[in-house]
Design a protein around this motif. Structure first.
Motif, PDB file in Angstrom:
ATOM      1  N   PHE A 121       0.929  -1.440   0.230  1.00  0.00           N
ATOM      2  CA  PHE A 121      -0.038   0.022   0.367  1.00  0.00           C
ATOM      3  C   PHE A 121       0.879   1.642   0.493  1.00  0.00           C
ATOM      4  N   LEU A 122       2.051   1.511   0.676  1.00  0.00           N
ATOM      5  CA  LEU A 122       2.581   2.659   1.007  1.00  0.00           C
ATOM      6  C   LEU A 122       3.368   2.500  -0.296  1.00  0.00           C
ATOM      7  N   ILE A 123       3.736   1.779  -1.172  1.00  0.00           N
ATOM      8  CA  ILE A 123       4.311   1.352  -2.338  1.00  0.00           C
ATOM      9  C   ILE A 123       3.936   2.343  -3.558  1.00  0.00           C
ATOM     10  N   PHE A 124       2.461   1.974  -3.262  1.00  0.00           N
ATOM     11  CA  PHE A 124       1.192   2.408  -4.699  1.00  0.00           C
ATOM     12  C   PHE A 124       0.970   3.374  -4.485  1.00  0.00           C
ATOM     13  N   GLN A 125       1.369   4.436  -2.931  1.00  0.00           N
ATOM     14  CA  GLN A 125       1.240   5.785  -2.988  1.00  0.00           C
ATOM     15  C   GLN A 125       1.980   6.531  -4.077  1.00  0.00           C
ATOM     16  N   LEU A 126       3.253   6.121  -4.330  1.00  0.00           N
ATOM     17  CA  LEU A 126       4.111   6.649  -5.005  1.00  0.00           C
ATOM     18  C   LEU A 126       4.504   7.111  -6.563  1.00  0.00           C
ATOM     19  N   PRO A 166      15.024  -0.699  -3.191  1.00  0.00           N
ATOM     20  CA  PRO A 166      15.403  -0.560  -4.278  1.00  0.00           C
ATOM     21  C   PRO A 166      14.113   0.486  -5.436  1.00  0.00           C
ATOM     22  N   VAL A 167      12.998   0.065  -4.927  1.00  0.00           N
ATOM     23  CA  VAL A 167      12.355   0.939  -5.777  1.00  0.00           C
ATOM     24  C   VAL A 167      12.013   2.120  -5.299  1.00  0.00           C
ATOM     25  N   LEU A 168      12.109   2.309  -4.273  1.00  0.00           N
ATOM     26  CA  LEU A 168      11.481   3.801  -3.819  1.00  0.00           C
ATOM     27  C   LEU A 168      12.363   4.847  -4.698  1.00  0.00           C
ATOM     28  N   LYS A 169      13.898   4.189  -4.414  1.00  0.00           N
ATOM     29  CA  LYS A 169      14.796   5.504  -5.330  1.00  0.00           C
ATOM     30  C   LYS A 169      14.196   5.204  -6.547  1.00  0.00           C
ATOM     31  N   LEU A 170      13.111   4.572  -7.455  1.00  0.00           N
ATOM     32  CA  LEU A 170      12.783   5.051  -8.211  1.00  0.00           C
ATOM     33  C   LEU A 170      11.634   6.056  -8.595  1.00  0.00           C
ATOM     34  N   ALA A 171      10.673   6.774  -7.378  1.00  0.00           N
ATOM     35  CA  ALA A 171      10.078   7.872  -7.377  1.00  0.00           C
ATOM     36  C   ALA A 171      10.559   9.130  -7.729  1.00  0.00           C
ATOM     37  N   CYS A 172       9.588   9.782  -7.864  1.00  0.00           N
ATOM     38  CA  CYS A 172      10.047  10.812  -8.354  1.00  0.00           C
ATOM     39  C   CYS A 172       9.598  12.088  -7.278  1.00  0.00           C
ATOM     40  N   SER A 173       9.329  11.592  -6.375  1.00  0.00           N
ATOM     41  CA  SER A 173       8.790  12.328  -4.891  1.00  0.00           C
ATOM     42  C   SER A 173       9.205  12.211  -4.062  1.00  0.00           C
ATOM     43  N   ASP A 174       9.375  12.856  -2.867  1.00  0.00           N
ATOM     44  CA  ASP A 174      10.087  13.184  -1.188  1.00  0.00           C
ATOM     45  C   ASP A 174       9.631  11.721  -1.045  1.00  0.00           C
ATOM     46  N   THR A 175      10.406  11.264  -0.339  1.00  0.00           N
ATOM     47  CA  THR A 175      10.468   9.183   0.179  1.00  0.00           C
ATOM     48  C   THR A 175      10.770   8.779   1.416  1.00  0.00           C
ATOM     49  N   VAL A 192      19.164  -4.896   6.273  1.00  0.00           N
ATOM     50  CA  VAL A 192      18.557  -3.991   5.414  1.00  0.00           C
ATOM     51  C   VAL A 192      17.113  -3.613   5.213  1.00  0.00           C
ATOM     52  N   TYR A 193      16.716  -4.498   6.065  1.00  0.00           N
ATOM     53  CA  TYR A 193      15.120  -3.583   6.366  1.00  0.00           C
ATOM     54  C   TYR A 193      14.573  -2.036   8.002  1.00  0.00           C
ATOM     55  N   LEU A 194      15.590  -2.363   8.528  1.00  0.00           N
ATOM     56  CA  LEU A 194      16.150  -2.003   9.928  1.00  0.00           C
ATOM     57  C   LEU A 194      17.198  -0.550  10.118  1.00  0.00           C
ATOM     58  N   ARG A 195      17.059   0.173   9.020  1.00  0.00           N
ATOM     59  CA  ARG A 195      18.180   1.320   8.451  1.00  0.00           C
ATOM     60  C   ARG A 195      17.347   2.432   7.698  1.00  0.00           C
ATOM     61  N   PRO A 196      18.036   3.673   7.746  1.00  0.00           N
ATOM     62  CA  PRO A 196      16.716   4.249   6.625  1.00  0.00           C
ATOM     63  C   PRO A 196      17.212   4.060   4.672  1.00  0.00           C
ATOM     64  N   CYS A 197      16.018   4.344   4.340  1.00  0.00           N
ATOM     65  CA  CYS A 197      15.607   3.499   2.746  1.00  0.00           C
ATOM     66  C   CYS A 197      16.571   4.339   1.938  1.00  0.00           C
ATOM     67  N   VAL A 198      17.775   3.313   1.992  1.00  0.00           N
ATOM     68  CA  VAL A 198      19.586   3.743   0.802  1.00  0.00           C
ATOM     69  C   VAL A 198      19.447   1.941   0.493  1.00  0.00           C
ATOM     70  N   THR A 199      19.779   1.568  -0.946  1.00  0.00           N
ATOM     71  CA  THR A 199      20.535   0.478  -1.260  1.00  0.00           C
ATOM     72  C   THR A 199      21.930   1.092  -0.959  1.00  0.00           C
ATOM     73  N   LEU A 200      23.012  -0.268  -0.794  1.00  0.00           N
ATOM     74  CA  LEU A 200      24.901  -0.173  -0.765  1.00  0.00           C
ATOM     75  C   LEU A 200      24.738  -1.696  -1.693  1.00  0.00           C
ATOM     76  N   PRO A 201      25.658  -1.692  -2.090  1.00  0.00           N
ATOM     77  CA  PRO A 201      25.866  -3.048  -3.080  1.00  0.00           C
ATOM     78  C   PRO A 201      26.632  -4.617  -1.985  1.00  0.00           C
ATOM     79  N   ALA A 202      26.067  -4.046  -1.099  1.00  0.00           N
ATOM     80  CA  ALA A 202      26.290  -5.680  -0.427  1.00  0.00           C
ATOM     81  C   ALA A 202      25.472  -6.225   0.344  1.00  0.00           C
ATOM     82  N   ASP A 203      23.665  -5.035  -0.189  1.00  0.00           N
ATOM     83  CA  ASP A 203      22.400  -5.627  -0.103  1.00  0.00           C
ATOM     84  C   ASP A 203      22.101  -6.710  -1.418  1.00  0.00           C
ATOM     85  N   LYS A 204      22.966  -6.781  -2.338  1.00  0.00           N
ATOM     86  CA  LYS A 204      22.127  -7.993  -3.320  1.00  0.00           C
ATOM     87  C   LYS A 204      23.199  -9.649  -2.272  1.00  0.00           C
TER      88      LYS A 204
END
Length: 283
Positions: free
Chosen positions: A139-144, A161-170, A235-247
Motif C-alpha cells: 500500500f505504501l509503495i502504491f502511493q508513490l 530499491p523501488v523507492l529510489k525510482l520514485a520522483c517525489s519525496d520518500t 536491510v530493513y532496520l536502516r534508512p531507505c538507501v541501497t548498498l552494494p552489499a544488499d544483493k
C-alpha cells in the motif's frame, strides 16, 4: 559468469524445493510425526518453498537474458508475495519458539496448552500477520509516483530499491516502511532470543539426557533464526538507501536460509530421518 551463477542458483533452488517438499510429504504421510513441532515445521517448509519461489525462478531466467525486464505490476506483485511469505515465516518462527518453550518449561501441561485447535489458530495468526504486513508495505509503495529512472539496482523487486525510482519525496513513506518491516524483524528477533534464554535457564532442572535433547533443538532453531533475522535487520532496520552489499545479504534470507532449513531442522532429527526411510521403503 551469469550462466555459471544461474546454474548454481538452479541447483540451490531445486534442492530447496526437493528438501522442503520431502519434509512436508513425510510429515503429512507419517503417523508418528503428529506433535505440534512437526505440524509447524510442515508449514514452515511449505512457506520456505513459496518464499524462495518469489525471487529464484526470475533470477535464474534473467541470467540467460541480456535485457532483464519486469513490469510495474509484476514488480509490485513480487514485493507483495515476498513480504507476505517473509512475514509469515517470521511469525511461524515465533510460534515454533513458543512451542519449544511450552514443551521444555511446562511439559506436564504441553498437550493441553498446545492442542490441535490452538496450533491451527497460531498458524492462522501467522498467515494473517504476514498478510497484514505485506498489505502495508505494498500500500505504501502504491502511493508513490514513478516517472524517473527505470533501472532497478537489485536482482528482485523490494521496497528500498523501488523507492529510489520514485520522483517525489520518500522520507515519510520510507519511515513508515522501516516502522512496518524493521520493527517486526527486531521485535520478533528479541522475543525469539528471550524465549531461548528462558529455555536455557530452565534446563538446569532437567536430566542430562533431557538437557542434551533440548540444547540440540534450541541450537538448531537459533541457527535458522540468526541466518534469517540478521540479514533482514541489516536491510530493513536502516534508512531507505541501497548498498552494494544488499544483493549478497539478500541471498542469505531468500535462498540460503530456505536451503539450510531441511538440514538444520529435519535431517539432524532421528524421528524425521526414520520417517523418511519408512516412506521411501513403502513407496
Amino acid at each position: 559468469m551469469q550462466k555459471i551463477i544461474s546454474v548454481i542458483f538452479l541447483l540451490m533452488y531445486t534442492a530447496i524445493v526437493l528438501g522442503n517438499g520431502l519434509i512436508v510429504v513425510t510429515i503429512m504421510a507419517s503417523k508418528g510425526l503428529t506433535s505440534p513441532m512437526y505440524f509447524f515445521l510442515s508449514y514452515l517448509s511449505f512457506v520456505e518453498i513459496c518464499y524462495c519461489s518469489v525471487t529464484a525462478p526470475k533470477l535464474i531466467l534473467d541470467s540467460f537474458i541480456e535485457r532483464k525486464v519486469i513490469s510495474l505490476k509484476g514488480c509490485i506483485t513480487q514485493i507483495f508475495f515476498l513480504h507476505f511469505f517473509g512475514g509469515t515465516e517470521i511469525f511461524l518462527l515465533v510460534v515454533m519458539a513458543y512451542d519449544r518453550y511450552v514443551a521444555i518449561c511446562k511439559p506436564l501441561h504441553y498437550t493441553v496448552i498446545m492442542s490441535r485447535r490452538v496450533c491451527g489458530l497460531l498458524v492462522g495468526a501467522a498467515w494473517g500477520g504476514g498478510l497484514l504486513h505485506s498489505f502495508g508495505q505494498t500500500f505504501l509503495i502504491f502511493q508513490l509516483p514513478f516517472c524517473g529512472a527505470k533501472v532497478l539496482d537489485h536482482y528482485f523487486c523490494d521496497v528500498h530499491p523501488v523507492l529510489k525510482l520514485a520522483c517525489s519525496d520518500t522520507f515519510l513513506i520510507g519511515t513508515l516502511i522501516i516502522a512496518n518491516g524493521g520493527s517486526i524483524s527486531a521485535v520478533a528477533f528479541v522475543l525469539l532470543m528471550a524465549s531461548y534464554v528462558v529455555i536455557l535457564h530452565s534446563l538446569r532442572s532437567q536430566t542430562a539426557d533431557g538437557r542434551r535433547k533440548a540444547l540440540s533443538t534450541c541450537v538448531s532453531h537459533v541457527a535458522v533464526v540468526s541466518l534469517f533475522f540478521i540479514p533482514c535487520s541489516f536491510v530493513y532496520l536502516r534508512p531507505c538507501v541501497t548498498l552494494p552489499a544488499d544483493k549478497i545479504v539478500a541471498v542469505f534470507y531468500t535462498v540460503v536460509t530456505p536451503l539450510l532449513n531441511p538440514v538444520i531442522y529435519s535431517f539432524r532429527n532421528a524421528e524425521v530421518k526414520n520417517a523418511m526411510r519408512r516412506l521411501v521403503r513403502g513407496k
